[in-house]
Design an enzyme around this catalytic site. Structure first.
Site, PDB file in Angstrom:
ATOM      1  N   ASP A 354      -3.926 -17.413   3.976  1.00 28.17           N
ATOM      2  CA  ASP A 354      -4.796 -17.478   5.156  1.00 28.17           C
ATOM      3  C   ASP A 354      -5.368 -18.887   5.374  1.00 28.17           C
ATOM      4  O   ASP A 354      -5.562 -19.631   4.414  1.00 28.17           O
ATOM      5  CB  ASP A 354      -5.950 -16.494   4.898  1.00 28.17           C
ATOM      6  CG  ASP A 354      -6.673 -16.110   6.163  1.00 28.17           C
ATOM      7  OD1 ASP A 354      -6.390 -16.696   7.219  1.00 28.17           O
ATOM      8  OD2 ASP A 354      -7.535 -15.210   6.086  1.00 28.17           O
ATOM      9  N   LYS A 462       3.923 -13.029   3.933  1.00 24.05           N
ATOM     10  CA  LYS A 462       2.926 -12.038   3.498  1.00 24.05           C
ATOM     11  C   LYS A 462       2.295 -11.501   4.779  1.00 24.05           C
ATOM     12  O   LYS A 462       1.633 -12.244   5.509  1.00 24.05           O
ATOM     13  CB  LYS A 462       1.886 -12.708   2.604  1.00 24.05           C
ATOM     14  CG  LYS A 462       0.827 -11.753   2.078  1.00 24.05           C
ATOM     15  CD  LYS A 462      -0.033 -12.464   1.036  1.00 24.05           C
ATOM     16  CE  LYS A 462      -1.243 -11.656   0.625  1.00 24.05           C
ATOM     17  NZ  LYS A 462      -2.171 -12.447  -0.193  1.00 24.05           N
ATOM     18  N   TRP A 463       2.541 -10.231   5.069  1.00 27.35           N
ATOM     19  CA  TRP A 463       2.076  -9.603   6.312  1.00 27.35           C
ATOM     20  C   TRP A 463       0.825  -8.789   5.972  1.00 27.35           C
ATOM     21  O   TRP A 463       0.909  -7.725   5.376  1.00 27.35           O
ATOM     22  CB  TRP A 463       3.172  -8.700   6.871  1.00 27.35           C
ATOM     23  CG  TRP A 463       2.862  -8.051   8.184  1.00 27.35           C
ATOM     24  CD1 TRP A 463       1.963  -7.050   8.422  1.00 27.35           C
ATOM     25  CD2 TRP A 463       3.453  -8.347   9.446  1.00 27.35           C
ATOM     26  NE1 TRP A 463       1.969  -6.715   9.751  1.00 27.35           N
ATOM     27  CE2 TRP A 463       2.871  -7.492  10.408  1.00 27.35           C
ATOM     28  CE3 TRP A 463       4.431  -9.267   9.859  1.00 27.35           C
ATOM     29  CZ2 TRP A 463       3.242  -7.515  11.756  1.00 27.35           C
ATOM     30  CZ3 TRP A 463       4.793  -9.276  11.200  1.00 27.35           C
ATOM     31  CH2 TRP A 463       4.195  -8.402  12.127  1.00 27.35           C
ATOM     32  N   ASP A 464      -0.316  -9.322   6.392  1.00 27.46           N
ATOM     33  CA  ASP A 464      -1.590  -8.739   5.973  1.00 27.46           C
ATOM     34  C   ASP A 464      -2.194  -7.901   7.099  1.00 27.46           C
ATOM     35  O   ASP A 464      -1.809  -8.019   8.272  1.00 27.46           O
ATOM     36  CB  ASP A 464      -2.536  -9.895   5.613  1.00 27.46           C
ATOM     37  CG  ASP A 464      -3.624  -9.500   4.626  1.00 27.46           C
ATOM     38  OD1 ASP A 464      -3.816  -8.296   4.404  1.00 27.46           O
ATOM     39  OD2 ASP A 464      -4.284 -10.409   4.100  1.00 27.46           O
ATOM     40  N   MET A 465      -3.152  -7.067   6.767  1.00 27.69           N
ATOM     41  CA  MET A 465      -3.913  -6.284   7.759  1.00 27.69           C
ATOM     42  C   MET A 465      -5.182  -5.805   7.060  1.00 27.69           C
ATOM     43  O   MET A 465      -5.109  -5.076   6.095  1.00 27.69           O
ATOM     44  CB  MET A 465      -3.069  -5.098   8.217  1.00 27.69           C
ATOM     45  CG  MET A 465      -3.510  -4.498   9.515  1.00 27.69           C
ATOM     46  SD  MET A 465      -5.002  -3.535   9.340  1.00 27.69           S
ATOM     47  CE  MET A 465      -4.424  -1.931   9.753  1.00 27.69           C
ATOM     48  N   ASN A 466      -6.323  -6.303   7.544  1.00 28.20           N
ATOM     49  CA  ASN A 466      -7.530  -6.203   6.727  1.00 28.20           C
ATOM     50  C   ASN A 466      -8.654  -5.327   7.232  1.00 28.20           C
ATOM     51  O   ASN A 466      -9.818  -5.636   6.961  1.00 28.20           O
ATOM     52  CB  ASN A 466      -8.068  -7.615   6.482  1.00 28.20           C
ATOM     53  CG  ASN A 466      -7.267  -8.318   5.408  1.00 28.20           C
ATOM     54  OD1 ASN A 466      -7.243  -7.873   4.270  1.00 28.20           O
ATOM     55  ND2 ASN A 466      -6.589  -9.374   5.783  1.00 28.20           N
ATOM     56  N   CYS A 502       0.920  -6.262   2.932  1.00 24.86           N
ATOM     57  CA  CYS A 502      -0.376  -6.310   2.269  1.00 24.86           C
ATOM     58  C   CYS A 502      -1.374  -5.737   3.254  1.00 24.86           C
ATOM     59  O   CYS A 502      -1.226  -5.925   4.464  1.00 24.86           O
ATOM     60  CB  CYS A 502      -0.690  -7.781   1.974  1.00 24.86           C
ATOM     61  SG  CYS A 502      -2.392  -8.103   1.530  1.00 24.86           S
ATOM     62  N   ASP A 524      -6.158  -6.470  -4.067  1.00 22.64           N
ATOM     63  CA  ASP A 524      -6.866  -7.749  -4.151  1.00 22.64           C
ATOM     64  C   ASP A 524      -7.524  -7.884  -5.506  1.00 22.64           C
ATOM     65  O   ASP A 524      -8.107  -8.918  -5.812  1.00 22.64           O
ATOM     66  CB  ASP A 524      -7.958  -7.817  -3.078  1.00 22.64           C
ATOM     67  CG  ASP A 524      -7.384  -8.250  -1.746  1.00 22.64           C
ATOM     68  OD1 ASP A 524      -6.190  -8.552  -1.692  1.00 22.64           O
ATOM     69  OD2 ASP A 524      -8.133  -8.276  -0.754  1.00 22.64           O
TER      70      ASP A 524
HETATM   71  C1  DGJ Z   1      -6.503  -9.999   2.041  1.00 24.92           C
HETATM   72  C2  DGJ Z   1      -5.354 -10.130   1.086  1.00 24.92           C
HETATM   73  O1  DGJ Z   1      -5.197  -8.996   0.328  1.00 24.92           O
HETATM   74  C3  DGJ Z   1      -5.573 -11.387   0.238  1.00 24.92           C
HETATM   75  O2  DGJ Z   1      -4.579 -11.481  -0.738  1.00 24.92           O
HETATM   76  C4  DGJ Z   1      -5.571 -12.578   1.145  1.00 24.92           C
HETATM   77  O3  DGJ Z   1      -4.320 -12.727   1.752  1.00 24.92           O
HETATM   78  C5  DGJ Z   1      -6.656 -12.420   2.195  1.00 24.92           C
HETATM   79  N1  DGJ Z   1      -6.543 -11.162   2.877  1.00 24.92           N
HETATM   80  C6  DGJ Z   1      -6.616 -13.548   3.189  1.00 24.92           C
HETATM   81  O4  DGJ Z   1      -7.512 -13.395   4.180  1.00 24.92           O
END
Ligand code: DGJ
Length: 746
Positions: A354, A462-466, A502, A524
């Site tokens: 990120d 790395k395709w993230d979604m938070n 991710c 994480d």
């Molecule tokens: C959440 C991911 O799980 C982390 O490994 C990292 O990529 C952060 N997001 C970055 O914002």
């Protein structure tokens, strides 16, 4: 093989079989699911139903055995006498499907909509059932170690119907079971819980919009008394990344009804005449070799039939990811410095996480604006990527394409692209989700991400979604279909790009995401002792090739636990190894250790990533038949430890094996004030001399090697004595809390 005789269907191979029968009422009974049986067993496996049950509602008043409620079924209706859980609920309407016809198909039957599915060598049985206005197609696909099931409902009537619940699968299993689920939350994924299956329903469900870190869609049913290596265990999973549901409940007759599919919570999908709705694919497997046997079958299935073909059994690079080391605070100089160090330590892929785009200097802004931040990266992504390639490493990049910060150019230009409901927007990690049900949003993401991938020689994403979603019911399902469309359009034309999905770590560790990319960032939480739970939980249903497992700093960011570097390595070896810490802060002794770790891992990478995995009494082991690697993990060491034994599974009893421990070392500083008792001069444990020595000098842990027969190693061989306060000795395991030992058995 799939055979049909006198209304009985048998799907079978050397590992597994499913026997179904169309009964006199056109209902589909399940006679057996489990180990191999033959067609000749059909009569013996059919329940004799000549006596009735009080208060039953009968399909035929003249036949006391015609109560659907007591049948062992593979599908059922609602409102028609079966009062157990129904797989299909329509608003204000009963359902009563009867057998119409069948087809046996070589291979899989492709999904009609956009859901992913298992692929490869298989045979499929299609059973068509009908009621006046609806047609139901049930698909049973036989793979080598698992069977999958899914359904399609077609409106063949003249009016609309509303589907409120539609499961992918229903089965009734005789026997007494315990249900094991894998639950948790952020940095606490895959905690294993086991409850008895009794007369009240046990539910495993997610309603966050994702398969979720709260309740993984995969679960187990084990016969009471089953152990790691013996007893009957059934495994279930779903090829789906959204809200899921599974319900299990035992009936008076002792049949445990198992249904699984999309969560019915708030679900209401209207089907107009001529329209169809298809469910995700449910996966089920079986073993009579306990939890371990079941895991091995599921692992095989995922490695062979779920992950993209290009990545099946393909070795994964050792990666370095800058996130935990830098967070948002980096520039090109810092990254290139880290990349060079990572390369020298043995990493093969450099991943920029990120913070590389827009105004993304913290998590409050910039998400959605994938224009490189030239202040941080003056030569752009291409410039950075070229320099990293020139160092001999591959280059990978982080995206979070499904989300947007309100403080972003994308949101300012398209506020209507955000996923909203009738209320004030709810932020999660300061962000909204984009509405992936809108074609223009999907097109934007596909063009944007594809363009960047092609512009900078990117070989890993790395395709993230938070955040959790606010979408409910069928909207949440349509979102997931939108996500699959985007992933398919970006990654199918670029199969060589290694996609690691991710979602705040393991919020979407599921078979749906694994159909698009072979790895998932499982949490994480990179604390190795926590990872024993997380990776250990995952190991029940997912092979180690699917876990991203990184060595991070100690004390650890989330637990402040100070775990030795050897254990951080030894735990991460049982997955796809990576490093995620500030390499500029490594001590010389740590650099030496990391180099040794990457060398060792690469030598045995194939076994670690694709070998047969087994949980042992004190750790994990992997094996390719010739080489077994066994990790023994210690959490809290007692003052007077008894004898510890190495017990290895899966060896040939009469063969002779060589065994040895991977050499490992102890930092001198960890002995603190004890050093003064052995040093020739009195040393202050906090003084300059010892602090300097701690950076450069290590003491070897006891090395244990020898030969032993498979029988002896199976029975257990005593490990070296463990440290017990009598001083350092070369012939002992000087194991602290959170220590570990890794054996190579060849
Ligand atoms: C959440 C991911 O799980 C982390 O490994 C990292 O990529 C952060 N997001 C970055 O914002």
């Amino acid at each position: 093989m799939i055979n049909h005789e006198n209304g009985v269907f048998l799907l079978h191979n050397e590992h597994i079989s499913l026997m179904l029968r169309v009964n006199a009422y056109g209902l589909l009974e399940q006679l057996h699911f489990g180990g191999p049986v033959t067609m000749a067993d059909a009569a013996a496996m059919t329940v004799c139903r000549t006596l009735g049950w009080g208060s039953s509602v009968l399909l035929d008043d003249k036949d006391a055995g015609s109560c659907a409620d007591e049948m062992s079924l593979a599908w059922s209706g609602s409102g028609r006498g079966d009062y157990r859980e129904s797989p299909l609920e329509l608003a204000g309407k009963s359902t009563d499907f009867r057998f119409k016809n069948y087809r046996i198909i070589d291979g899989i039957v492709p999904m009609e909509g956009g859901l992913p599915q298992a692929k490869g060598d298989a045979r499929t049985l299609e059973i068509v059932m009908e009621q006046t206005d609806l047609r139901l197609r049930l698909y049973f696909t036989l793979f080598d170690t698992a069977i999958t099931r899914r359904c399609v409902l077609e409106n063949i009537g003249e009016g609309a119907v509303t589907v409120q619940k539609f499961m992918s699968s229903l089965m009734d299993l005789p026997g007494n079971y315990e249900m094991t689920t894998f639950d948790g939350g952020w940095i606490a994924e895959m905690r294993k819980h086991t409850v008895p299956v009794l007369d009240s329903r046990v539910v495993n469900e997610s309603v966050t919009g994702a398969s979720s870190n709260r309740h993984n869609p995969g679960f187990l049913l084990s016969e009471v008394g089953a152990t790691e290596d013996s007893g009957r265990v059934y495994g279930f999973n779903l090829v789906y990344s959204g809200n899921h549901y599974a319900g299990v409940q035992r009936s008076l007759q002792g049949l445990s009804r198992v249904v699984q599919g999309i969560s019915p919570s708030n679900f209401a999908k209207k089907l107009q005449p001529g329209q169809c709705f298809e469910t995700p694919e449910a996966v089920m497997s079986w073993s009579d070799e306990g939890f371990g046997g079941l895991s091995r079958k599921m692992h095989d299935f995922v490695n062979r039939h779920i992950v993209p073909e290009y990545w099946q059994y393909k070795l994964r690079p050792v990666l370095y990811n800058d996130w935990e080391g830098c967070m948002f605070d980096f520039n090109q100089r810092i990254l290139l410095g880290l990349a060079k160090k990572a390369r020298d330590l043995g990493c093969e892929l450099f991943v920029l996480d990120d913070g590389w785009f827009g105004k993304r200097n913290d998590d409050r802004a910039g998400l959605g604006d994938y224009t490189v931040n030239k202040k941080k990266l003056p030569s752009g992504l291409k410039g950075l990527s070229d320099r990293i390639h020139a160092m001999g490493m591959e280059f990978g990049l982080w995206f979070e394409p499904e989300a947007v910060n309100v403080d972003s150019d994308l949101y300012r230009a398209h506020p209507d692209w955000a996923l909203t409901d009738a209320f004030e927007p709810l932020l999660g990690r300061h962000q909204l989700l984009l509405d992936l049900t809108k074609p223009e949003v999907r097109d934007y993401i596909v063009e944007n991400v594809s363009g960047i991938l092609d512009s900078a020689g990117i070989s890993y994403v790395k395709w993230d979604m938070n955040r959790h979603s606010i979408a409910l019911g069928e909207k949440a399902h349509d979102y997931i279909l939108g996500l699959y469309d985007v992933l398919r359009r970006i990654f199918e034309p670029r199969p060589q790009v290694l996609l690691e999905s991710c979602s705040s770590g393991g919020n979407r560790f599921d078979l749906g995401m694994l159909c698009f990319g072979p790895q998932v960032w499982c949490s994480d939480d990179t604390d190795p002792i926590e990872r024993l739970t997380i990776q250990g939980g995952l190991s029940y249903l997912y092979p180690q090739s699917t876990f991203g497992a990184h060595v991070s700093a100690a004390p650890h960011a989330q637990t402040l636990r100070n775990t030795p570097l050897t254990t951080r390595g030894n735990v991460s070896f049982f997955g796809c190894l990576g490093y995620e810490l500030d390499l500029n802060h490594l001590l010389p002794v740590e650099e030496t250790e990391i180099k040794a770790q990457t060398e060792f891992y690469k030598k045995y990478r194939k076994v670690f990533q694709f070998g047969t995995f087994r949980r042992t009494e004190n750790g994990w082991q992997v094996s390719d038949g010739d080489t077994t690697l066994a990790g023994v993990f210690y959490v809290c060491r007692p003052a007077a430890p008894g004898y510890d034994y190495l017990r290895v599974k899966g060896l040939q009893k009469e063969k002779v094996y060589q065994f040895r421990t991977r050499p490992q070392f102890h930092r001198i500083g960890q002995f603190g004030s004890l050093v003064k008792h052995v040093a020739p001069v009195a040393l202050n444990p906090n003084g300059f001399i010892l602090r300097t020595a701690d950076k450069h000098i290590t003491l070897p842990d006891g090395e244990h090697s020898g030969t032993a027969s498979g029988s002896a190693l199976t029975a257990g061989i005593p490990m070296l004595p463990a440290y017990r306060g009598t001083g350092y000795d070369k012939q002992q395991r000087t194991q602290l809390d959170f220590g570990s030992t890794l054996y190579v058995i060849e």
